[in-house]
Design a protein around this motif. Structure first.
Motif: not given
Length: 263
Positions: A18-26, A168-186
Motif C-alpha cells: 500500500v505504501a506505493v500509493a504515497i507520493v514522496l515529497i522533495n 549512486v543511481v536512481q531508477v524510475f520503474f513501472g510495476a503491478l501490485g495486488v489490489s482487491d480486484s485486478q492488479p494495480q499499475g503504479y
C-alpha cells in the motif's frame, strides 16, 4: 497461527504494497560528487522531454546470476553502473511467493553486507514466510504480489559515480501490485548505492528504514505513488500527464531515459 503473527503479516503487507500509493515529497540535500562525463554528452530529448541515453536496460553484463535472469559481470564504468542499477531493480521490487527464495539468494550474492540488507529482506521474508504459516495472501499470475517492469518507467538519474569505486543511481520503474480486484499499475523509484568489488555490488538502498545517510545525498527520493485510477491489470504507457503527476513538486533535473524505455 497466533493473533500476533497475523498482525505482523498484515502490517508488513501493507508497508510493502500500500505504501506505493504515497507520493514522496522533495527534500533539499547536500552537494554530491558529479558523475564522470560519458559518451552520452550529445543526447537529444525524447518525446517526454527527457534526454535519451545510449544505455539500455538488460545490457552491460557478461554473465547471469544464479536466478538465471539477472545480468552480472560489468566493466566498472559509470555507464555500466547505470546498466547494473536497472538490471538489479527487480531484485529490490519484485515479490513472488513461489520464487522468493531464489530471489533472496541472488540479492545476497550481489550485496555488500550491512544493516541496509536486513531492511531490504525483512518485509519480503515475512510475507514469504506467511505462506508456510497458512496465511492466505492475495496474488496474481502465479504468486506475484509486486512485479516490476523497468522499461515501463525507463528513467535513471546518476547521483554520483566514480568508475570502479562507487555510484549512486536512481531508477524510475513501472510495476503491478495486488489490489482487491485486478492488479494495480503504479510507478516508483528505487535508489541504490553500488560499490565495485570486481563487479558492481549493491552496498545500500533507500528502504525507508535507517537510510538517512543515503537519502541526504539525493536531490529527492524520486517520483513514487499510485496512479489514482481504478486498477486495469496493466501498467499504462508513460505519457506527459503521468509524468506531470509523478514529478509534481519534484525536480526533473538529471533524469535520463534509457535507450529502450517503453514509450
Amino acid at each position: 497461527m497466533s493473533t500476533k503473527w497475523k498482525a505482523l503479516i498484515a502490517i508488513v503487507a501493507v508497508a510493502v504494497i500500500v505504501a506505493v500509493a504515497i507520493v514522496l515529497i522533495n527534500r533539499p540535500t547536500e552537494q554530491v560528487a558529479q558523475p564522470e562525463p560519458t559518451a552520452d554528452s550529445g543526447m537529444v530529448a525524447g518525446k517526454l522531454g527527457f534526454p535519451v541515453s545510449k544505455i539500455s536496460i538488460g545490457e552491460g553484463g557478461t554473465k547471469t546470476a544464479a536466478d538465471g535472469k539477472t545480468p552480472i559481470g560489468y566493466n566498472g564504468t559509470c555507464d555500466s553502473a547505470v546498466q547494473a542499477a536497472a538490471n538489479y531493480t527487480p531484485l529490490l521490487v519484485d515479490v513472488n511467493l513461489e520464487t522468493w527464495e531464489t530471489q533472496k539468494a541472488t540479492i545476497n550474492s550481489l550485496a555488500v553486507p550491512g544493516p541496509w540488507l536486513e531492511s531490504v529482506l525483512l518485509p519480503f521474508s515475512v510475507i514469504a514466510d506467511s505462506k508456510t504459516q497458512g496465511t492466505a495472501l492475495k496474488t496474481f499470475d502465479g504468486g506475484w504480489m509486486e512485479q516490476s517492469d523497468v522499461k515501463a518507467g525507463g528513467l535513471y538519474r546518476t547521483v554520483s559515480c566514480e568508475a570502479k569505486k562507487t555510484a549512486v543511481v536512481q531508477v524510475f520503474f513501472g510495476a503491478l501490485g495486488v489490489s482487491d480486484s485486478q492488479p494495480q499499475g503504479y510507478f516508483g523509484t528505487r535508489t541504490m548505492e553500488l560499490t565495485w568489488k570486481g563487479d558492481w555490488k549493491i552496498s545500500n538502498a533507500v528502504t525507508g528504514i535507517n537510510d538517512a545517510d543515503l537519502v541526504s545525498r539525493l536531490k529527492d527520493k524520486g517520483p513514487t505513488g499510485g496512479l489514482g485510477v481504478p486498477p486495469t491489470g496493466k501498467i499504462p504507457p508513460l505519457d506527459e500527464q503521468i509524468v506531470a503527476r509523478y514529478f509534481k513538486d519534484l525536480t526533473k533535473e538529471g533524469w535520463v531515459e534509457y535507450a529502450n524505455a517503453t514509450r
